[in-house]
Enzyme design. Structure first.
Site: not given
Ligand code: HSE
Length: 430
Positions: A46, A128, A135, A204, A305
């Site tokens: 952006r 993934e 992982i 997730k 990360g």
């Molecule tokens: N904010 C997420 C966590 C990481 O604390 O695991 C990204 O999905």
């Protein structure tokens, strides 16, 4: 070596920046592994002025123009969120580009439509990095376990909440205090809602359940509770029965007389300290899978990360690039099973309940009656203290969640019960 495969990168934050750097640093190895060099065709952002680290001729604000360019083969989306990511992925797929995404929210909301578009166009859509960062998990579920029947997936898939709960257990701190520390140390974002209230874990869980049970599961199908109501008392009570408190994403195939259903939930729960997930401390993630033939499997590592997430993105990039070199698309996930979603009210769970009571004749009988009237069987009862300061600690057997929550509501109305001081679900107790 033949002409390079050209990659468009959408977004250049922490993950995108790490992807760019690793693409450069590992260029020779990646080319050898894929069979063709990989070259960055452009980076859509952006605010180009905020990216002095990226060569200026690669930066563009025209993301749609970039993903539909003829000289782009593959697209990596690390913008996150629903829009414009969804429109950009669809534009890329319709233009014949394979896509790698780290976008859990989008895949959990609209995975079916995105997969259908990719299948129609004969391209890959891999993601993934969307669950548990570095992982390797989605490919094992989709490919390595494709010949097995997965029964249950239980994961710690949010590092922020795992850090907070770990600190509460280590220090005896309350939720607010542990959150403040997590924020100060950079483990929690300035607005921690998505993590603390379980939205991140629920997205997730939907992705994990979809792949595990060959059924389309969206975030809306996931029962979600966060950790802000977990108290220091809950954590202390857990320790007293040899347990620790974790925010769990639980995906289960529940057998029933009218056929199997899929129950997917995210909530804090006590688990025994002997359970493999109990040892997962700090901001780490881990996922425990139970399958018919494989038995129990555990996946563990860094769930967030820049570099860990970029590792998963690059793994997908190599996979889709190899497919492109082979002139084929890989097999996508299937949703043939179409198992119905089971509401939390009908999902079997177990509760740990702690009550402040008056230590007088008949109290235990009254409390036990409340459980019996709701069809809930008690597994263990312990009394601590006596006189005015007595506490009853009860762990139930498994019962429909609605029966357990109705029991708690009834106990709150019992005059001899002075307070319901801790209520948490229990997982993994024998
Ligand atoms: N904010 C997420 C966590 C990481 O604390 O695991 C990204 O999905």
């Amino acid at each position: 070596m033949t002409a390079p495969l050209r990659v468009a990168l959408l977004g250049c934050g922490t993950v995108g920046g790490a992807v760019l750097r690793l693409l450069d640093e590992q260029a020779a190895d990646l080319a050898a592994r894929i069979g063709r060099p990989v070259q960055v065709a452009g980076v859509a952002v952006r605010r180009p002025d905020r990216h002095p680290e990226v060569p200026a001729d690669l930066l563009t604000t025209d993301a749609v123009g970039l993903v539909t360019r003829d000289d782009v083969d593959l697209v990596v989306e690390v913008i996150g969120g629903i829009e414009p990511a969804r429109s950009l992925i669809l534009a890329a797929v319709e233009a014949g580009k394979s896509v790698v995404s780290a976008n859990k929210a989008l895949l959990a909301e609209d995975g079916v439509a995105l997969h259908a578009a990719a299948a129609k166009a004969g391209v890959d859509l891999y993601y993934e990095a969307s669950v548990a960062g570095a992982i390797p998990l989605l490919r094992p579920l989709r490919e390595s376990l494709a010949g097995d029947q997965i029964r249950r997936v239980v994961g710690i898939v949010n590092g922020t909440t795992n850090y907070i709960l770990s600190r509460m257990a280590e220090t005896g701190a309350g939720f607010s205090e542990a959150l403040a520390e997590a924020t100060e140390l950079g483990y929690a974002e300035a607005d921690p809602t998505a993590d603390v209230d379980g939205f991140d874990a629920a997205a997730k869980a939907a992705i994990l359940a979809s792949l595990s049970f060959h059924t389309a599961v969206t975030a809306a199908d996931v029962h979600r509770e966060g950790i802000s109501a977990v108290s220091a008392t809950d954590v202390a009570r857990a320790a007293e029965i040899g347990c620790t408190v974790k925010l769990l994403a639980i995906c289960e195939r529940v057998p029933g007389e009218e056929g199997d259903t899929v129950a997917v939930r995210v909530h804090p729960a006590m688990i025994p300290t002997s359970h493999p997930l109990a040892a997962v401390g700090g901001a780490f993630n881990a996922v425990f899978v139970e399958a018919e033939a494989a038995g129990q499997l555990m996946f563990y590592g860094q769930g967030a990360g820049g570099e860990p997430t970029a590792s998963a993105v690059l793994g997908d990039l190599v996979a889709v690039a190899r497919n492109r070199v082979a002139g084929a698309a890989g097999a996508g996930p299937t949703a043939y099973a179409e198992l119905p979603a089971r509401p939390i009210a009908e999902t079997p769970t177990r509760y740990h309940v702690s009550l402040d009571v008056a230590d007088v004749p008949g109290v235990l009988a009254t409390v036990a009656t409340a459980f019996a009237e709701h069809g809930v069987s008690i597994a263990t009862v312990r009394q601590d203290g006596h006189g005015d300061a007595a506490t009853l600690v009860i762990v139930t057997h498994s019962a429909p969640d609605a029966a357990l929550s109705s029991t708690i509501a009834a106990l709150r109305e019992v005059p001899a019960v002075r307070g319901v001081t801790s209520v948490l679900r229990v997982e993994g107790l024998s």
